[in-house]
Design a protein around this motif. Structure first.
Motif, PDB file in Angstrom:
ATOM      1  N   ASN A   1     -30.914   2.919   1.093  1.00 39.60           N
ATOM      2  CA  ASN A   1     -30.908   1.538   0.610  1.00 39.60           C
ATOM      3  C   ASN A   1     -29.667   0.861   1.193  1.00 39.60           C
ATOM      4  N   ALA A   2     -29.854  -0.257   1.894  1.00 42.49           N
ATOM      5  CA  ALA A   2     -28.760  -0.890   2.638  1.00 42.49           C
ATOM      6  C   ALA A   2     -27.565  -1.252   1.749  1.00 42.49           C
ATOM      7  N   ALA A   3     -27.829  -1.820   0.582  1.00 41.28           N
ATOM      8  CA  ALA A   3     -26.727  -2.197  -0.312  1.00 41.28           C
ATOM      9  C   ALA A   3     -26.013  -0.968  -0.848  1.00 41.28           C
ATOM     10  N   ALA A   4     -26.761   0.107  -1.086  1.00 36.29           N
ATOM     11  CA  ALA A   4     -26.133   1.349  -1.554  1.00 36.29           C
ATOM     12  C   ALA A   4     -25.271   1.959  -0.452  1.00 36.29           C
ATOM     13  N   VAL A   5     -25.763   1.954   0.781  1.00 38.92           N
ATOM     14  CA  VAL A   5     -24.977   2.471   1.902  1.00 38.92           C
ATOM     15  C   VAL A   5     -23.664   1.687   2.015  1.00 38.92           C
ATOM     16  N   ALA A   6     -23.770   0.365   2.027  1.00 39.14           N
ATOM     17  CA  ALA A   6     -22.574  -0.477   2.149  1.00 39.14           C
ATOM     18  C   ALA A   6     -21.644  -0.261   0.965  1.00 39.14           C
ATOM     19  N   GLY A   7     -22.191  -0.199  -0.238  1.00 41.02           N
ATOM     20  CA  GLY A   7     -21.374  -0.035  -1.428  1.00 41.02           C
ATOM     21  C   GLY A   7     -20.641   1.291  -1.463  1.00 41.02           C
ATOM     22  N   VAL A   8     -21.338   2.368  -1.142  1.00 37.75           N
ATOM     23  CA  VAL A   8     -20.718   3.692  -1.142  1.00 37.75           C
ATOM     24  C   VAL A   8     -19.613   3.772  -0.104  1.00 37.75           C
ATOM     25  N   LEU A   9     -19.900   3.323   1.119  1.00 32.61           N
ATOM     26  CA  LEU A   9     -18.885   3.396   2.178  1.00 32.61           C
ATOM     27  C   LEU A   9     -17.692   2.494   1.868  1.00 32.61           C
ATOM     28  N   ALA A  10     -17.945   1.307   1.336  1.00 35.56           N
ATOM     29  CA  ALA A  10     -16.854   0.397   0.978  1.00 35.56           C
ATOM     30  C   ALA A  10     -16.023   0.970  -0.170  1.00 35.56           C
ATOM     31  N   ALA A  11     -16.682   1.572  -1.150  1.00 38.71           N
ATOM     32  CA  ALA A  11     -15.941   2.167  -2.278  1.00 38.71           C
ATOM     33  C   ALA A  11     -15.052   3.307  -1.797  1.00 38.71           C
ATOM     34  N   ALA A  12     -15.565   4.127  -0.886  1.00 37.60           N
ATOM     35  CA  ALA A  12     -14.757   5.236  -0.358  1.00 37.60           C
ATOM     36  C   ALA A  12     -13.541   4.703   0.391  1.00 37.60           C
ATOM     37  N   ARG A  13     -13.742   3.680   1.197  1.00 38.09           N
ATOM     38  CA  ARG A  13     -12.620   3.084   1.942  1.00 38.09           C
ATOM     39  C   ARG A  13     -11.621   2.439   0.988  1.00 38.09           C
ATOM     40  N   ALA A  14     -12.136   1.726  -0.021  1.00 38.35           N
ATOM     41  CA  ALA A  14     -11.249   1.080  -0.991  1.00 38.35           C
ATOM     42  C   ALA A  14     -10.445   2.122  -1.763  1.00 38.35           C
ATOM     43  N   ARG A  15     -11.101   3.199  -2.168  1.00 38.99           N
ATOM     44  CA  ARG A  15     -10.380   4.276  -2.871  1.00 38.99           C
ATOM     45  C   ARG A  15      -9.294   4.869  -1.981  1.00 38.99           C
ATOM     46  N   ASP A  16      -9.646   5.127  -0.714  1.00 35.13           N
ATOM     47  CA  ASP A  16      -8.690   5.739   0.209  1.00 35.13           C
ATOM     48  C   ASP A  16      -7.501   4.824   0.493  1.00 35.13           C
ATOM     49  N   SER A  17      -7.654   3.525   0.241  1.00 32.98           N
ATOM     50  CA  SER A  17      -6.554   2.571   0.427  1.00 32.98           C
ATOM     51  C   SER A  17      -5.767   2.371  -0.858  1.00 32.98           C
ATOM     52  N   GLY A  18      -6.092   3.154  -1.889  1.00 29.80           N
ATOM     53  CA  GLY A  18      -5.421   2.981  -3.169  1.00 29.80           C
ATOM     54  C   GLY A  18      -5.925   1.752  -3.921  1.00 29.80           C
ATOM     55  N   TRP A  19      -7.162   1.345  -3.619  1.00 28.65           N
ATOM     56  CA  TRP A  19      -7.819   0.193  -4.252  1.00 28.65           C
ATOM     57  C   TRP A  19      -7.153  -1.139  -3.889  1.00 28.65           C
ATOM     58  N   THR A  20      -6.372  -1.167  -2.809  1.00 27.61           N
ATOM     59  CA  THR A  20      -5.674  -2.407  -2.435  1.00 27.61           C
ATOM     60  C   THR A  20      -6.587  -3.408  -1.725  1.00 27.61           C
TER      61      THR A  20
END
Length: 192
Positions: free
Chosen positions: A168-187
């Motif tokens: 699901n396109a929105a799920a793919v984008a959401g999961v990848l964005a959440a992982a990147r955001a987490r790895d940035s310390g949520w900044t």
């Protein structure tokens, strides 16, 4: 130089509860006019709900157009006139997975198929999760009646994307964005 593309005429092809289809005659950059089919949609919100153990709340739901169950994120149409998108996200989280969120942030915005549709999807990140009290839970019916809810570690969700298990396109984008955001310390998050 940017050319102003103008809609010269519009013919309605279909009008439905969720979307409508039109054929527009649009001026092109070279001065010609071309027909463009357009799907107008209410838009949607999607929620990446991450618990204190860094697990994402996934749902598995039947999707008739593709003829199978898909792993997705809680989501829903912007179908309540005037409702703030954050409230829509909170409502969908409660209705689909029986959770509330103490914190909701904007994660990413998507145009799902801009070649023919105006649908926009806003993906939210929900944290500080708590269960909806039993007496206040939404009764799921129709395609939501057999939703499977699972909490999956965020890194495993990323792996599921790359294995083709989350499509699901929105799920793919959401999961990848959440992982990147987490790895940035949520900044990288945008507050609502």
């Amino acid at each position: 130089m940017t050319f102003a593309h103008e809609t010269v005429s519009r013919a309605e092809r279909y009008h439905g509860a969720i979307f409508s289809v039109y054929t527009d005659q649009v001026t092109m950059s070279d001065g010609s006019t071309a027909a463009r089919d357009v799907v107008e949609n209410r838009g949607a919100v999607v929620v990446v709900a991450v618990d204190d153990a860094d697990r994402v709340v996934l749902i598995k739901q039947y999707r008739h157009p593709v003829g199978r169950h898909l792993w997705e994120l809680p989501a829903g149409l912007r179908d309540v006139p005037g409702e703030d998108e954050t409230l829509t996200a909170a409502r969908e989280l409660a209705e689909e997975v029986d959770l509330t969120a103490g914190r909701i942030d904007r994660l990413v915005d998507l145009h799902t198929s801009p070649g023919f549709a105006d649908e926009s999807v806003r993906v939210f990140l929900a944290r500080d999760l708590a269960p909806v009290p039993d007496a206040d839970r939404h009764e799921r019916t129709a395609e939501e009646a057999d939703i499977e809810v699972r909490r999956v570690p965020l890194d495993e969700c990323v792996a599921m994307v790359f294995r083709g298990e989350i499509t699901n396109a929105a799920a793919v984008a959401g999961v990848l964005a959440a992982a990147r955001a987490r790895d940035s310390g949520w900044t990288l998050l945008r507050t609502v």
